[in-house]
Design a protein around this motif. Structure first.
Motif, PDB file in Angstrom:
ATOM      1  N   GLY A   9       0.790  -1.219   0.000  1.00 33.80           N
ATOM      2  CA  GLY A   9       0.000   0.000   0.000  1.00 33.80           C
ATOM      3  C   GLY A   9       0.817   1.261   0.000  1.00 33.80           C
ATOM      4  O   GLY A   9       0.271   2.354  -0.019  1.00 33.80           O
ATOM      5  N   MET A  10       2.162   1.180   0.027  1.00 32.08           N
ATOM      6  CA  MET A  10       2.994   2.358   0.115  1.00 32.08           C
ATOM      7  C   MET A  10       3.467   2.765  -1.278  1.00 32.08           C
ATOM      8  O   MET A  10       4.155   2.014  -1.946  1.00 32.08           O
ATOM      9  CB  MET A  10       4.214   2.078   0.998  1.00 32.08           C
ATOM     10  N   GLN A  11       3.076   3.919  -1.741  1.00 40.58           N
ATOM     11  CA  GLN A  11       3.498   4.373  -3.047  1.00 40.58           C
ATOM     12  C   GLN A  11       3.349   5.881  -3.137  1.00 40.58           C
ATOM     13  O   GLN A  11       2.660   6.502  -2.348  1.00 40.58           O
ATOM     14  CB  GLN A  11       2.668   3.721  -4.158  1.00 40.58           C
ATOM     15  N   SER A  12       4.058   6.462  -4.118  1.00 36.64           N
ATOM     16  CA  SER A  12       3.916   7.882  -4.376  1.00 36.64           C
ATOM     17  C   SER A  12       2.714   8.101  -5.260  1.00 36.64           C
ATOM     18  O   SER A  12       2.359   7.242  -6.069  1.00 36.64           O
ATOM     19  CB  SER A  12       5.176   8.425  -5.057  1.00 36.64           C
ATOM     20  N   PRO A  13       2.046   9.263  -5.173  1.00 32.52           N
ATOM     21  CA  PRO A  13       0.869   9.504  -6.000  1.00 32.52           C
ATOM     22  C   PRO A  13       1.169   9.447  -7.492  1.00 32.52           C
ATOM     23  O   PRO A  13       0.284   9.157  -8.283  1.00 32.52           O
ATOM     24  CB  PRO A  13       0.434  10.905  -5.564  1.00 32.52           C
ATOM     25  N   ARG A 277       6.101   8.282   6.669  1.00 22.73           N
ATOM     26  CA  ARG A 277       5.718   8.353   8.068  1.00 22.73           C
ATOM     27  C   ARG A 277       4.876   7.135   8.416  1.00 22.73           C
ATOM     28  O   ARG A 277       3.977   6.757   7.654  1.00 22.73           O
ATOM     29  CB  ARG A 277       4.934   9.634   8.337  1.00 22.73           C
ATOM     30  N   GLU A 278       5.191   6.530   9.536  1.00 28.36           N
ATOM     31  CA  GLU A 278       4.469   5.339   9.966  1.00 28.36           C
ATOM     32  C   GLU A 278       2.980   5.652  10.103  1.00 28.36           C
ATOM     33  O   GLU A 278       2.579   6.679  10.649  1.00 28.36           O
ATOM     34  CB  GLU A 278       5.018   4.870  11.324  1.00 28.36           C
ATOM     35  N   GLY A 279       2.164   4.767   9.533  1.00 30.70           N
ATOM     36  CA  GLY A 279       0.730   4.956   9.600  1.00 30.70           C
ATOM     37  C   GLY A 279       0.128   5.582   8.361  1.00 30.70           C
ATOM     38  O   GLY A 279      -1.090   5.747   8.283  1.00 30.70           O
ATOM     39  N   THR A 280       0.948   5.962   7.389  1.00 29.53           N
ATOM     40  CA  THR A 280       0.453   6.513   6.128  1.00 29.53           C
ATOM     41  C   THR A 280       0.799   5.559   4.995  1.00 29.53           C
ATOM     42  O   THR A 280       1.667   4.692   5.130  1.00 29.53           O
ATOM     43  CB  THR A 280       1.058   7.899   5.844  1.00 29.53           C
ATOM     44  N   ASP A 281       0.108   5.724   3.865  1.00 31.92           N
ATOM     45  CA  ASP A 281       0.299   4.822   2.729  1.00 31.92           C
ATOM     46  C   ASP A 281       1.089   5.456   1.593  1.00 31.92           C
ATOM     47  O   ASP A 281       1.295   4.811   0.570  1.00 31.92           O
ATOM     48  CB  ASP A 281      -1.066   4.373   2.187  1.00 31.92           C
ATOM     49  N   GLU A 282       1.510   6.706   1.734  1.00 34.30           N
ATOM     50  CA  GLU A 282       2.167   7.404   0.635  1.00 34.30           C
ATOM     51  C   GLU A 282       3.546   7.893   1.046  1.00 34.30           C
ATOM     52  O   GLU A 282       3.811   8.167   2.214  1.00 34.30           O
ATOM     53  CB  GLU A 282       1.321   8.607   0.186  1.00 34.30           C
ATOM     54  N   TRP A 283       4.396   7.988   0.037  1.00 30.55           N
ATOM     55  CA  TRP A 283       5.678   8.647   0.215  1.00 30.55           C
ATOM     56  C   TRP A 283       5.477  10.155   0.097  1.00 30.55           C
ATOM     57  O   TRP A 283       4.669  10.629  -0.694  1.00 30.55           O
ATOM     58  CB  TRP A 283       6.676   8.173  -0.834  1.00 30.55           C
TER      59      TRP A 283
END
Length: 557
Positions: A9-13, A277-283
């Motif tokens: 789930g972690m990615q840049s827009p 940041r921990e708890g977010t899905d985006e860079w």
């Protein structure tokens, strides 16, 4: 050494994933817009209902925000009174210089494509207001930000991030990552470019952090003219404790930039930094005034790189992160010699001579030439031996008598680096570096005390040559002392300098330009007189006819 596998789930827009779930790819050129000038809506934290329109200018180093309507009024009402005849008197004071309500931050949403931003460290950059007329116009308001975070809104400069992805100019020249190949058919009827993701390389860092070498692959949008991809090496650092933007820069970005500059032998400024940041899905992408353009310099050829990952490994980089703060700001001063080579020679040489003393103080902070008791006894005896009128003056003069002299500090550095670069400060290994140390001392004292030039001083016509040699050799002494702090063996540096042409050229010039410090040498070249077909050789000594300032001089370490 591979493309880093992102968390779920972690990615840049802007990222577009391919079918490979372990790699993130970015398409370049899909949005034909001027990314340096964007419009949007902006508001103070916690008050999105009071958002105003505006424009964000990213063409300069510092983000500049222009608001169509002010978020902060130009005047603040202090009191209001009504006279007997009905007239109202209002007392106001200007609010120029007053920061937003939280002191540092403005949130915003940019248009096309929609992107959330956080502007941090705001300062007033001016405003305009029209008073009178049919319609009152509160005018524009302008702010300049220290930096901008593009991604989920953040609280301000105190926000902490647990992961960072860093790209440096020429990082690929050090990393030398494999995995890219191209195949051509015999008739050029088919061209195939192939990228293979490599196994990840990670090493532990102090306090539970982890340093990794990864890569980002950027795909160019296929057009009628062609298609392709570009791979950029990245350094990832996972720090579970969390760091602010300022702390990331101090403990990760700046140390890596300075070390890679000394390692590669060319300026390696940061060109991109993304935070998570921990708890977010985006860079979160950082726009910072110290980030340079990625294409600001041509790529280095393999023989131009001093050390690659084969000699200075990822383990050495991790070790550097643990010691870099203890030797700061000396690495920055040494790297600046490469980053800004066009500065005046005397300024660079004076700065490096001072840095040499500072480096010794950091590497050997407890160094003393006598004990505290010996110092106190010497001061008492000296004070008793002089008139009471000058006794206090003598005590002050002997206040640091126990500290090493400048020459002793230099000798520590030359002894520390003599195995790696023996010919940088002496004719050969059988001689001492006393002559070179004496020259550096003269330079340092001359600049510190601004001693007047006398007839016995070196002539101005040749002074710049001596300064060039002293500056370059002093750079190599300090850079080598710093590189050994990573755990790099001196024998590896010595082996590389024997085939590194910028260093070999420096040694040749040193022997030619300062023969009383370095062993003199002659260059034998065949005679060019074609009228005499003989095997004679002619000894030639060639020196530049003009000082470097007159010929656009630049140097490589």
């Amino acid at each position: 050494m591979a493309h880093r596998t992102p968390k779920a789930g972690m990615q840049s827009p802007d990222d577009h994933k391919c079918s490979d779930p372990g790699a993130t790819y970015r398409y370049r050129g899909l949005v034909a817009r001027d990314k340096a000038f964007r419009s949007g809506r902006f508001w103070l934290p916690g008050a999105p209902e009071k958002a105003v329109g505006g424009w964000l200018d990213l063409s300069n180093r510092w983000p500049l925000l222009t608001l169509a309507d002010p978020l902060i009024p130009s005047r603040r009402e202090l009191s209001r009174t009504t006279s007997a005849d009905g007239r109202v008197f209002v007392t106001v004071e200007p609010t120029e210089g007053v920061q937003p309500s939280d002191g540092r931050v403005i949130h915003g949403m940019l248009r096309g494509p929609s992107r959330r931003i956080t502007l941090v460290g705001l300062s007033d950059a001016g405003r305009s207001e029209v008073i009178g007329g049919v319609v009152h116009d509160p005018g524009e308001q302008r702010f300049r930000a220290e930096y901008m975070l593009m991604g989920p809104h953040q609280s301000g400069p105190e926000a902490k991030f647990t992961m960072a992805r860093l790209q440096l100019r020429h990082l690929d020249s050090w990393a030398v990552l494999p995995g890219i190949a191209m195949e051509l058919s015999e008739d050029w009827g088919q061209i195939t470019a192939r990228y293979e993701r490599q196994a990840e390389e990670s090493v532990p860092v102090a306090d539970g952090a982890k340093l990794s070498l990864s890569a980002e692959v950027t795909l160019r949008e296929p057009t009628l003219y062609g298609a392709g991809f570009q791979r950029s090496a990245e350094l990832w650092l996972d720090d579970p404790t969390g760091l602010t933007v300022t702390e990331w820069w101090r403990h990760f970005v700046a140390p890596m930039s300075e070390l890679l500059t000394m390692t590669v032998g060319a300026s390696c400024p940061p060109v991109a930094l993304k935070l998570h940041r921990e708890g977010t899905d985006e860079w979160i992408e950082l726009h910072h005034p110290l980030l340079e353009k990625a294409d600001g310099a041509p790529a280095l050829r393999p023989h131009e790189v001093f050390l690659t990952r084969k000699q200075l490994t990822l383990d050495h980089l991790a070790a550097w992160l643990a010691v870099s703060v203890s030797v700061a700001p000396i690495p920055a001063l040494v790297a600046e010699t490469i980053n800004s080579p066009s500065r005046p020679l005397p300024s660079q040489l004076a700065e490096m001579a001072i840095a040499a003393e500072g480096l010794h103080r950091r590497l050997s902070p407890e160094a003393r030439v006598m004990t505290r008791n010996q110092k106190n006894r010497a001061r008492r005896r000296a004070a008793k031996a002089v008139s009471p009128l000058v006794r206090e003056r003598v005590r002050e003069a002997l206040g640091h008598i126990e500290a090493p002299s400048y020459m002793e500090r230099l000798r520590y550095l030359t002894d520390l680096t003599c195995e790696a670069i023996p010919d940088a400060t002496r004719p050969d290994e059988s001689h001492s570096a006393a002559g070179w140390e004496q020259r550096i001392k003269q330079v340092r004292n001359g600049f510190a005390h601004q001693s007047p030039v006398t007839d016995g001083d070196i002539e101005n016509d040749t002074e710049w040559r001596e300064q060039v040699v002293l500056l370059r050799t002093l750079y190599w002494v300090l850079a080598t002392a710093l590189l050994t702090r990573t755990g790099l063996d001196s024998s590896q540096i010595r082996t590389r300098t024997q085939s590194y042409e910028p260093y070999r050229a420096l040694v040749r010039k040193a022997r030619l330009w300062i023969p009383d410090v370095y062993a003199p040498t002659t260059v034998d070249v065949p005679s060019t007189d074609l009228s005499e077909q003989t095997n004679e050789v002619t000894t030639v000594h060639r020196l530049p006819a003009r000082p470097p300032e007159a010929v656009g001089w630049r140097w490589r370490p």
